[in-house]
Design a protein around this motif. Structure first.
Motif, PDB file in Angstrom:
ATOM      1  N   PHE A 272       0.798  -1.226   0.000  1.00  0.00           N
ATOM      2  CA  PHE A 272       0.000   0.000   0.000  1.00  0.00           C
ATOM      3  C   PHE A 272       0.834   1.282   0.000  1.00  0.00           C
ATOM      4  O   PHE A 272       0.309   2.350  -0.304  1.00  0.00           O
ATOM      5  CB  PHE A 272      -0.942   0.011   1.211  1.00  0.00           C
ATOM      6  CG  PHE A 272      -1.996  -1.057   1.170  1.00  0.00           C
ATOM      7  CD1 PHE A 272      -2.985  -1.044   0.205  1.00  0.00           C
ATOM      8  CD2 PHE A 272      -1.997  -2.092   2.095  1.00  0.00           C
ATOM      9  CE1 PHE A 272      -3.957  -2.032   0.158  1.00  0.00           C
ATOM     10  CE2 PHE A 272      -2.965  -3.083   2.062  1.00  0.00           C
ATOM     11  CZ  PHE A 272      -3.951  -3.055   1.091  1.00  0.00           C
TER      12      PHE A 272
ATOM     13  N   SER B 239       1.398   3.793  -3.452  1.00  0.00           N
ATOM     14  CA  SER B 239       0.408   4.738  -3.976  1.00  0.00           C
ATOM     15  C   SER B 239       0.653   6.177  -3.519  1.00  0.00           C
ATOM     16  O   SER B 239       0.720   7.089  -4.352  1.00  0.00           O
ATOM     17  CB  SER B 239      -1.003   4.280  -3.593  1.00  0.00           C
ATOM     18  OG  SER B 239      -1.968   5.174  -4.086  1.00  0.00           O
ATOM     19  N   PRO B 240       0.812   6.464  -2.208  1.00  0.00           N
ATOM     20  CA  PRO B 240       1.044   7.860  -1.812  1.00  0.00           C
ATOM     21  C   PRO B 240       2.416   8.397  -2.209  1.00  0.00           C
ATOM     22  O   PRO B 240       2.631   9.615  -2.176  1.00  0.00           O
ATOM     23  CB  PRO B 240       0.897   7.822  -0.284  1.00  0.00           C
ATOM     24  CG  PRO B 240       1.167   6.419   0.098  1.00  0.00           C
ATOM     25  CD  PRO B 240       0.648   5.592  -1.029  1.00  0.00           C
TER      26      PRO B 240
ATOM     27  N   LEU C 174       3.833   7.823  -5.250  1.00  0.00           N
ATOM     28  CA  LEU C 174       3.936   7.953  -6.705  1.00  0.00           C
ATOM     29  C   LEU C 174       4.197   9.384  -7.181  1.00  0.00           C
ATOM     30  O   LEU C 174       4.994   9.584  -8.112  1.00  0.00           O
ATOM     31  CB  LEU C 174       2.674   7.399  -7.375  1.00  0.00           C
ATOM     32  CG  LEU C 174       2.536   5.871  -7.413  1.00  0.00           C
ATOM     33  CD1 LEU C 174       1.248   5.477  -8.123  1.00  0.00           C
ATOM     34  CD2 LEU C 174       3.732   5.230  -8.097  1.00  0.00           C
TER      35      LEU C 174
ATOM     36  N   GLY D 165       2.333   4.684 -12.384  1.00  0.00           N
ATOM     37  CA  GLY D 165       1.368   3.700 -11.905  1.00  0.00           C
ATOM     38  C   GLY D 165       1.739   2.272 -12.255  1.00  0.00           C
ATOM     39  O   GLY D 165       1.279   1.326 -11.608  1.00  0.00           O
TER      40      GLY D 165
ATOM     41  N   VAL E  93       2.978  -0.022  -9.465  1.00  0.00           N
ATOM     42  CA  VAL E  93       1.974  -0.768  -8.699  1.00  0.00           C
ATOM     43  C   VAL E  93       1.477  -1.962  -9.504  1.00  0.00           C
ATOM     44  O   VAL E  93       1.327  -3.075  -8.983  1.00  0.00           O
ATOM     45  CB  VAL E  93       0.803   0.153  -8.312  1.00  0.00           C
ATOM     46  CG1 VAL E  93      -0.276  -0.630  -7.573  1.00  0.00           C
ATOM     47  CG2 VAL E  93       1.298   1.320  -7.469  1.00  0.00           C
ATOM     48  N   THR E  94       1.258  -1.746 -10.799  1.00  0.00           N
ATOM     49  CA  THR E  94       0.670  -2.785 -11.643  1.00  0.00           C
ATOM     50  C   THR E  94       1.581  -3.999 -11.774  1.00  0.00           C
ATOM     51  O   THR E  94       1.137  -5.142 -11.609  1.00  0.00           O
ATOM     52  CB  THR E  94       0.355  -2.216 -13.035  1.00  0.00           C
ATOM     53  OG1 THR E  94      -0.532  -1.105 -12.898  1.00  0.00           O
ATOM     54  CG2 THR E  94      -0.295  -3.279 -13.913  1.00  0.00           C
TER      55      THR E  94
ATOM     56  N   THR F 278       1.383   2.237   6.303  1.00  0.00           N
ATOM     57  CA  THR F 278       1.438   3.186   5.187  1.00  0.00           C
ATOM     58  C   THR F 278       1.532   4.639   5.654  1.00  0.00           C
ATOM     59  O   THR F 278       2.365   5.399   5.143  1.00  0.00           O
ATOM     60  CB  THR F 278       0.225   2.982   4.262  1.00  0.00           C
ATOM     61  OG1 THR F 278       0.275   1.651   3.729  1.00  0.00           O
ATOM     62  CG2 THR F 278       0.239   3.974   3.117  1.00  0.00           C
TER      63      THR F 278
ATOM     64  N   THR G 294       4.694   7.069   4.932  1.00  0.00           N
ATOM     65  CA  THR G 294       4.515   8.365   4.278  1.00  0.00           C
ATOM     66  C   THR G 294       5.182   9.477   5.083  1.00  0.00           C
ATOM     67  O   THR G 294       5.782  10.402   4.519  1.00  0.00           O
ATOM     68  CB  THR G 294       3.016   8.657   4.101  1.00  0.00           C
ATOM     69  OG1 THR G 294       2.405   7.568   3.392  1.00  0.00           O
ATOM     70  CG2 THR G 294       2.800   9.939   3.313  1.00  0.00           C
TER      71      THR G 294
ATOM     72  N   TYR H 294     -13.081  -3.530  -3.658  1.00  0.00           N
ATOM     73  CA  TYR H 294     -12.073  -2.605  -4.173  1.00  0.00           C
ATOM     74  C   TYR H 294     -12.582  -1.770  -5.340  1.00  0.00           C
ATOM     75  O   TYR H 294     -12.008  -0.716  -5.641  1.00  0.00           O
ATOM     76  CB  TYR H 294     -10.813  -3.373  -4.554  1.00  0.00           C
ATOM     77  CG  TYR H 294     -10.085  -3.889  -3.342  1.00  0.00           C
ATOM     78  CD1 TYR H 294      -9.280  -3.051  -2.580  1.00  0.00           C
ATOM     79  CD2 TYR H 294     -10.242  -5.205  -2.921  1.00  0.00           C
ATOM     80  CE1 TYR H 294      -8.638  -3.515  -1.447  1.00  0.00           C
ATOM     81  CE2 TYR H 294      -9.603  -5.680  -1.791  1.00  0.00           C
ATOM     82  CZ  TYR H 294      -8.802  -4.829  -1.058  1.00  0.00           C
ATOM     83  OH  TYR H 294      -8.177  -5.292   0.071  1.00  0.00           O
TER      84      TYR H 294
ATOM     85  N   THR I  62     -11.533   1.969  -4.458  1.00  0.00           N
ATOM     86  CA  THR I  62     -10.604   2.667  -5.345  1.00  0.00           C
ATOM     87  C   THR I  62     -11.058   4.088  -5.641  1.00  0.00           C
ATOM     88  O   THR I  62     -10.241   5.010  -5.732  1.00  0.00           O
ATOM     89  CB  THR I  62     -10.448   1.883  -6.668  1.00  0.00           C
ATOM     90  OG1 THR I  62      -9.935   0.582  -6.378  1.00  0.00           O
ATOM     91  CG2 THR I  62      -9.500   2.598  -7.620  1.00  0.00           C
TER      92      THR I  62
ATOM     93  N   SER J  59     -11.001  -2.118 -10.092  1.00  0.00           N
ATOM     94  CA  SER J  59     -10.522  -0.762 -10.372  1.00  0.00           C
ATOM     95  C   SER J  59     -10.582  -0.444 -11.861  1.00  0.00           C
ATOM     96  O   SER J  59     -10.897   0.683 -12.258  1.00  0.00           O
ATOM     97  CB  SER J  59      -9.093  -0.597  -9.854  1.00  0.00           C
ATOM     98  OG  SER J  59      -8.223  -1.539 -10.452  1.00  0.00           O
TER      99      SER J  59
END
Length: 389
Positions: A24, A27-28, A30, A45, A48-49, A150, A154, A219, A223, A343
């Motif tokens: 997780f 994401s923040p 990126l 992105g 993540v993928t 997370t 951060t 999700y 999302t 998503s």
């Protein structure tokens, strides 16, 4: 609970906490990563993928290897943690976007060996009447990575840059590799359990479809929750943080309570009821009420939804005796397939018809999962002796 049992649960929960934090945290981070390497947010992105895809694709292979190694099963988990440490070190030291992408690919493959092994160890070592409760503890460790790990990562990134959290994860992985290498007992195929043939892949996939639909329902809404709250309810950053915290706490408590209730009244009724009760809660979330009502609603949505996870994992463990690693790994793959589909399909639905329509459609996924959960019947083995030497 004995001292050894407490150590097993602590080790499993701590390991999956690290996994959840790593999954997780990207994401923040990126925006900072895309700015440093000069890539678009869409290109960033892919970090993540690729990790999610490799995690999902590698899990069935790692789970099968876990089942076959018998007394050396811990090697899969320890090797996964060492490789995970190296992958995160590579992430922290990457000086090009291509190397960064490769490090996340390696991290996804490493995770494929870690999470199924932890779930299989805990499921195999748990007393028959406490299996769901034990699984709920390690699931809650994973979820704690969402609402504790997370945010802490951060904060570290804001202090010393986005690379620091990955250095910390690498160090934690090495420590956990040492711990996991020592605490798990040797395991063997239990000769006192009824011998069963390896279940056909079609049976496995039919079981996993339930998890895919659950994941799409949860999700698909989650999302786009933050976007909807910011655009339609005009939530501030502080209000968004409170919303996600309410959801995270509800998910953790839902996992813990779902496991205990499943051991009390049975995995099948709890997993099925969770899916069916999820339908009206998703519809209510789709209305986006004011914050006074929204915070408790998000808490209850997650509480109900995540009661499904440990109860269904315990149910699968009973229905696939001798193949715990295999079914747990396929179940994780199903979860990530559902997250991706939810998503991916949720984006066009949200743009065309809005958040309310998206929540209603996701409620339909939950309803379909509940119907399948009622209909699927697998062979269960209860009161099996412990699967360790």
């Amino acid at each position: 609970m004995s001292g050894n049992q407490a150590i097993w649960l602590f080790t499993g929960a701590a390991t999956l906490f690290l996994v959840g934090t790593d999954v997780f945290i990207m994401s923040p981070l990126l925006p900072a990563i895309s700015a440093e390497f000069g890539v678009t947010p869409a290109a960033a992105g892919w970090l993540v993928t690729v990790m999610a895809v490799m995690y999902a694709c590698g899990s069935p292979w790692a789970g099968t290897l876990f089942d076959r190694l018998q007394e050396r099963r811990s090697y899969v988990l320890v090797a996964g943690l060492v490789c995970f440490a190296l992958a995160n070190l590579g992430t922290a030291l990457a000086d090009s976007f291509l190397l960064l992408l490769g490090s996340r690919l390696a991290a996804g493959l490493s995770l494929a060996a870690i999470a199924p092994s932890v779930y299989a160890f805990v499921s195999g070592l748990a007393p028959a009447n406490r299996r769901a409760a034990w699984l709920s503890v390690v699931v809650s460790g994973n979820l704690t990575g969402l609402w504790v790990g997370t945010p802490l990562g951060t904060l570290l990134a804001g202090w010393e840059g986005w690379r620091l959290p990955f250095l910390c994860i690498a160090a934690g992985s090495l420590l956990l590799a040492l711990l996991n290498g020592r605490v798990w007992p040797k395991m063997r195929k239990n000769t006192l359990m009824p011998q069963t043939k390896r279940r056909p892949l079609c049976d496995v996939l039919r079981s996993v479809v339930v998890t895919i639909l659950w994941s799409m329902a949860m999700y698909g809404v989650y999302t786009f929750l933050g976007t909807a709250l910011a655009q339609q309810n005009e939530f501030t950053s502080a209000q968004l943080a409170v919303s996600l915290t309410a959801y995270g706490v509800g998910a953790m408590l839902g996992s813990l309570s779902g496991g205990r209730i499943a051991d009390w009244i049975g995995e099948r009724p709890v997993s099925t009821a969770s899916l069916l009760v999820l339908v009206p809660f998703l519809s209510l979330v789709g209305t986006l009420p004011s914050s006074n009502w929204l915070y408790p609603l998000l808490f209850l949505w997650a509480l109900v939804g995540y009661a499904f996870v440990p109860s269904y994992q315990s149910r699968l463990s009973n229905e696939y005796p001798g193949e715990t690693g295999r079914i747990m790994s396929w179940n994780i793959t199903g979860m990530y397939i559902g997250m991706t589909l939810g998503s991916y399909l949720g984006g066009p639905v949200y743009q065309l018809w809005g958040f309310t329509a998206l929540a209603l459609i996701c409620g339909g996924f939950a309803l379909g999962a509940g119907v399948l959960s009622m209909g699927f019947v697998g062979k269960q083995v209860r009161n099996a002796p412990p699967d360790h030497l």
